[in-house]
Design an enzyme around this catalytic site. Sequence first.
Site, short mmCIF file in Angstrom:
data_model
loop_
_atom_site.label_atom_id
_atom_site.label_comp_id
_atom_site.label_asym_id
_atom_site.label_seq_id
_atom_site.Cartn_x
_atom_site.Cartn_y
_atom_site.Cartn_z
N ASP A 417 -38.87 -8.04 6.05
CA ASP A 417 -38.93 -6.77 5.31
C ASP A 417 -37.98 -6.83 4.11
OD1 ASP A 417 -40.92 -5.56 6.98
OD2 ASP A 417 -39.40 -5.39 8.53
N SER A 418 -37.21 -5.78 3.86
CA SER A 418 -36.44 -5.73 2.61
C SER A 418 -35.25 -6.67 2.57
CB SER A 418 -35.98 -4.29 2.36
OG SER A 418 -37.09 -3.48 2.05
N THR A 419 -34.89 -7.29 3.69
CA THR A 419 -33.77 -8.25 3.64
C THR A 419 -34.14 -9.46 2.77
OG1 THR A 419 -34.48 -9.47 5.63
CG2 THR A 419 -33.02 -7.57 5.95
N SER A 466 -33.69 -0.16 -2.46
CA SER A 466 -34.72 -1.02 -1.88
C SER A 466 -36.08 -0.79 -2.55
CB SER A 466 -34.82 -0.77 -0.36
OG SER A 466 -35.35 -1.89 0.29
#
Length: 614
Positions: A417-419, A466
Amino acid sequence: MRERSATIYVLQMKSQEMETIALFLTQLTICLIVSSFTVAIILTIKKVFRNQLSAKWQYNIWLFMLLAMLLPFSPSHLLDFGEKFITLDWDQREDINTTSMHSEDERLQENENWIQDFTISVNRRAPETLNIIIGSIWIAGTLVSTILVSMAWFHLRKIKRSVSILNNKEYMKIFEQSKQTLNISRQLIVGESQLITSPMTFGLFKTYVVLPSHFDEYLSRRDIYYIFLHELNHYKSKDILSNYCMIFFQTLYWFNPLVWYAFKQMRLDREIACDIAVLKSVGHVRYSDYGKTILHFMDQSSKRNSVQFVTELNGSKKQLKKRIEKIASFNGEPKLLQLKSIAVSILVGAIILCQVPFISAMTIDENQYHFENKQTEYIDLENYFTGYRGSFVLYDSQARQFKIYNKELSTTRISPDSTYKIYSALLGLEANVISPNDTFIKWDGTKYSYNAWNQNQDLSTAMANSVNWYFQTIDREVQQDVIQAFIEQIDYGNQNLSSRSEPFWLESSLKISPVEQVKLLDAFYNNRHGFIEENIQTVKSAIKLEEKEGVSLYGKTGTGKVNGKNINGWFIGFVETKNNTYFFATNIQRDDNTLGSTAAAITLSILNDFGIYK
């Protein structure tokens, strides 16, 4: 405690359900490919080298098929039992944990500018329906096959109960003579039964050689001698055991018609090999007599009811015809033929074993990272993860030691995901889509659910909020082949960019484990891949969250949302002190209400209790 354990167990079962189905279908595919390839190879070899194979080896090379069919079920690794846990006073730790969690929640609310759960939902239809249908069909077919095998087994038991021991001294003398001819010393049971129409041999541990009732009314003593030689050759060649193996694999591989055809040919070749063995025992002048003995049972072949667990002298009319032709044309087998047969069999074995790398590659689970490190301590942090299936990985760079909670999940690859945006930013800098002095990207006017997204962005605001479209713009500018080369260079998770419908890093094809997240952060921090140092520092500045008393916290959250439900939460980063750097990754999973901010609260609570970041 029991309720919490039950909740975690249910979560584990649900999350593993689809993985199990996928692995099962992969296994089924491997079985289909391996069995089909093996049958094709053996049939081809038998046709090409038919004049270089003795009757015995025409049958023996089929045994390689049994080996090949076993390969997909071979264990891929040794089981690892036990984990090393540190000793903690959990009555005290639970109190600390509860207090700490509340304080971290308050801190996150106060610092909501640097910890946001901005994400978009990935709408996905349930692809498991077709998988479940295919799996159900295989199970149904296996059950039907098992029922048929069970019926055959009960029929065999009925035959066994009907056997009357053969007491005729003259016939027993012929039987003992046959055993001496073949150097068999073990005691076998000889009898007759009114339930059979053809001589047969069965029983792995207690072996029976059974003839039809009143056999002496139409068989001569010489016929009986030939029959005993035939059945005892089956016993000596351990054909009863191969029968059981065929039944087992035919039940597992019922869906492959090539396997059915192969076993039919294997049984025929087995009978021909047995016939030739008998001919070698009786001498050339009696070949025709042996053929006539088999013909005694020709009339019975049309009303034959085969029993799977036995070897029978009888067979279908077509098979009996082929056997008679082989007997009529047999002129002995020179010793050179045996050497040729062995050479051909070695060739078959080598070709079959060449499938092992293919099977190994197919069975590798790309969603599981294989991690080995002697400097690893497995710790119990269950109380921090109440209601979640979660994992925590901490790497102390000075001590070069890992501390891991949940060994299995720590190496299970899931969507970043956003990592992933940490590395998307680095790639954008390396590819000159943005620069350390100019990270500005203009908003195209598309309206999003979050007001913070509906404006122009630079790297700092895009990372803090994000902003998906910012990093998707970088992806489009860089192009996929460059991205693929980049993630291969940094060894990012499963390196799979195959998704076309969603961003590959958002609950899609790209996956990474918590352990890999930590190792990658360590490589990023120390610039082990040789990127431009200014670019590394630019990304570090963008993910810096706060600093207290000379200790800095860097990190990025990630939230996975599928069909409107938040199912996956990440918080990864590092703590930089004057003398050391600690890298961490926390992942939590649940059917809903699973957020990156929750993963961050859990992480800060653990770091606080460990005295790393307070």
